[in-house]
Design an enzyme around this catalytic site. Structure first.
Site, PDB file in Angstrom:
ATOM      1  N   LYS A  80       3.963  14.605   3.453  1.00  0.00           N
ATOM      2  CA  LYS A  80       4.087  13.179   3.113  1.00  0.00           C
ATOM      3  C   LYS A  80       5.102  13.044   1.968  1.00  0.00           C
ATOM      4  CE  LYS A  80       2.583   8.787   2.378  1.00  0.00           C
ATOM      5  NZ  LYS A  80       3.151   7.748   3.242  1.00  0.00           N
ATOM      6  N   ASN A 114       1.459   0.532  10.073  1.00  0.00           N
ATOM      7  CA  ASN A 114       0.973   1.096   8.818  1.00  0.00           C
ATOM      8  C   ASN A 114       1.731   0.545   7.631  1.00  0.00           C
ATOM      9  OD1 ASN A 114       2.554   3.200   7.006  1.00  0.00           O
ATOM     10  ND2 ASN A 114       3.372   3.395   9.091  1.00  0.00           N
ATOM     11  N   CYS A 174      11.579   4.035   4.158  1.00  0.00           N
ATOM     12  CA  CYS A 174      10.212   3.502   4.245  1.00  0.00           C
ATOM     13  C   CYS A 174      10.250   1.987   4.346  1.00  0.00           C
ATOM     14  CB  CYS A 174       9.376   3.903   3.036  1.00  0.00           C
ATOM     15  SG  CYS A 174       7.739   3.143   3.103  1.00  0.00           S
ATOM     16  N   ILE A 189      13.536   8.824  13.947  1.00  0.00           N
ATOM     17  CA  ILE A 189      13.653   7.651  13.090  1.00  0.00           C
ATOM     18  C   ILE A 189      12.373   7.470  12.281  1.00  0.00           C
ATOM     19  CG2 ILE A 189      15.265   6.343  14.538  1.00  0.00           C
ATOM     20  CD1 ILE A 189      12.849   4.901  15.806  1.00  0.00           C
ATOM     21  N   GLY A 240       3.985  12.384  14.826  1.00  0.00           N
ATOM     22  CA  GLY A 240       3.177  11.730  13.807  1.00  0.00           C
ATOM     23  C   GLY A 240       2.006  11.011  14.436  1.00  0.00           C
TER      24      GLY A 240
HETATM   25  O1  RRO Z   1       3.801   5.297   2.999  1.00  0.00           O
HETATM   26  C1  RRO Z   1       4.197   4.489   3.855  1.00  0.00           C
HETATM   27  O2  RRO Z   1       3.791   3.327   3.906  1.00  0.00           O
HETATM   28  C2  RRO Z   1       5.238   4.849   4.824  1.00  0.00           C
HETATM   29  C3  RRO Z   1       6.371   5.579   4.531  1.00  0.00           C
HETATM   30 BR1  RRO Z   1       6.662   6.336   2.860  1.00  0.00          BR
HETATM   31  C4  RRO Z   1       7.386   5.776   5.512  1.00  0.00           C
HETATM   32  O3  RRO Z   1       8.437   6.383   5.284  1.00  0.00           O
HETATM   33  N1  RRO Z   1       7.166   5.238   6.720  1.00  0.00           N
HETATM   34  C5  RRO Z   1       6.057   4.552   7.035  1.00  0.00           C
HETATM   35  O4  RRO Z   1       5.922   4.086   8.166  1.00  0.00           O
HETATM   36  N2  RRO Z   1       5.084   4.367   6.068  1.00  0.00           N
END
Ligand code: RRO
Length: 307
Positions: free
Chosen positions: A45, A69, A129, A192, A267
Site C-alpha cells: 500500500k 473506494n 490516487c 492503471i 487488486g
Molecule cells: O487510499 C486510497 O484511497 C487509494 C489510493 Br492511495 C490509490 O492510489 N487508489 C485508490 O483507488 N485508492
C-alpha cells in the site's frame, strides 16, 4: 514445460502475477501470505512520510462491476514500512515493490530516500490516487510536467533502485505521459490506478454512501479501460509495463499481456476471487501457452500490435 518467469526493469519475477498496491496493506505477513498462494510479486500500500488514518468509514463499497473506494491513503508511515520490508526480505521469495506518495516533489524524494534504506526490489510512485483531491490538490498524475518533475527528482534520489510510475487513466494522453516518465528516468510504468472518482447515493438517506462522498472505481468494469491504456502505452515506450485494473481471470491477464504488459497486478480480483486468484491465473496462462505451442510469455507479449 512453459516458463512463466518475467523480468521487470531487470528484476526477476517467478510468474507475472503481482499483488496490486492497496489490497493487502503493508505488512510482511500479508505479503508472505500472498506469496504462499502463488503471487509472483508484491506491491505494498502507498505510504507517506507520516502515518495517516485515512478517511472515515464507509471507505469501500461494492458497486455493479467492482468496488468504489475512498480509503484515503491510510498507512503507518515510511519508518514502519521500512521495518516491514526488512522483515519480508529476511527470507526473500519474490520481488517486493514499495509504493510511495507525497504532497510535493521534495516530499516524494524524502519518502523515497527513507523507503530505499530497506532496499525494496522496485519503488513505485503513486501520482494517481483519486481520493485525496481536497488535501493534495489536483492529482500530479494528471499534469505531465509535474509527473515528469517528480519522476526525475525521485530517480535522482534512489539511484539504482528501479522506478515505476503508477498512472491515472484520466490523464490526458496516457501514452504521452508514459513517454514523459520514461524520458525523466522511469524504469517501468504501472497502469492503471482506479477510475473516476465515482459516486454512489443511498436513495433512503439521499446522501452519498462513502464518507468521502466520491471514490475510485476498480474491478471488472474497468478492465477494458486498463487494457486500452496498456495498449496505448506499449506503442509509446520501451520500458516494461505492469498492467492492472479489473483482472480476475487468466483470460483477463492474457488480454493485458497481449496488449503489451510484462506483468499483471491484481487488486479487486483478490476480493472477488479469493487469494487463490494468483495460482489460478498462473495455471490458466500456462495452459494457454501450452495450447498455443509457446514456451514463454515473450512469444505473446504485445501480440495485438501485430494486427
Ligand atoms: O487510499 C486510497 O484511497 C487509494 C489510493 Br492511495 C490509490 O492510489 N487508489 C485508490 O483507488 N485508492
Amino acid at each position: 514445460m512453459v516458463n512463466l518467469a518475467v523480468q521487470v526493469a531487470g528484476v526477476d519475477f517467478p510468474n507475472p502475477t503481482v499483488v496490486a498496491s492497496g489490497i493487502l496493506g503493508v505488512t510482511a505477513s500479508s505479503a508472505s501470505f500472498a506469496v504462499a498462494h502463488g503471487a509472483g510479486g508484491i506491491t505494498l500500500k502507498s505510504c507517506g512520510i507520516e502515518p495517516r488514518t485515512g478517511h472515515r468509514g464507509p471507505t469501500i463499497l461494492p458497486v455493479p462491476g467492482g468496488l468504489l473506494n475512498a480509503v484515503g491513503l491510510s498507512n503507518p508511515g515510511a519508518a514502519a514500512v521500512v521495518e516491514e520490508i526488512r522483515a519480508f526480505k529476511e527470507q526473500p521469495t519474490v520481488p517486493i515493490i514499495a509504493s510511495i506518495f507525497g504532497r510535493t516533489e521534495e516530499e516524494f524524494s524524502e519518502v523515497a530516500a527513507v523507503i530505499c534504506e530497506a532496499q525494496p526490489d522496485l519503488l513505485e510512485i503513486n501520482v494517481s490516487c483519486p481520493n485525496v483531491a481536497s488535501e493534495f490538490g489536483v492529482r500530479f498524475g494528471l499534469d505531465h510536467d509535474s509527473t515528469a518533475r517528480i519522476t526525475r527528482a525521485v530517480k535522482r534520489t534512489i539511484g539504482n533502485v528501479p522506478l515505476l510510475v503508477k498512472l491515472s487513466p484520466q490523464a490526458h494522453s496516457i501514452a504521452t505521459l508514459a513517454r514523459r516518465c520514461q524520458d525523466a528516468g522511469a524504469d517501468g510504468i504501472t497502469a492503471i490506478n482506479s477510475v473516476g472518482p465515482g459516486m454512489a447515493i443511498d436513495v433512503h438517506t439521499r446522501k452519498p454512501v462513502l464518507s468521502n462522498r466520491v471514490g475510485g472505481l476498480s474491478g471488472r468494469a474497468i478492465l477494458p479501460v486498463a487494457v486500452r491504456c496498456v495498449h496505448d502505452i506499449t506503442h509509446a515506450v520501451d520500458i516494461p509495463i505492469i498492467g492492472t485494473g479489473g483482472i480476475a481471470t487468466a483470460e483477463d491477464a492474457l488480454q493485458m499481456i497481449l496488449a503489451g504488459a510484462t506483468a499483471v497486478a491484481i487488486g479487486t480480483g483478490v476480493h472477488s476471487e479469493g487469494i487463490e486468484v494468483f495460482s489460478r491465473i498462473t495455471r490458466g496462462i500456462s495452459a494457454y501457452l501450452e495450447a498455443n505451442g509457446c514456451n514463454g510469455l515473450s512469444e505473446i507479449r504485445g501480440a495485438v500490435h501485430d494486427h
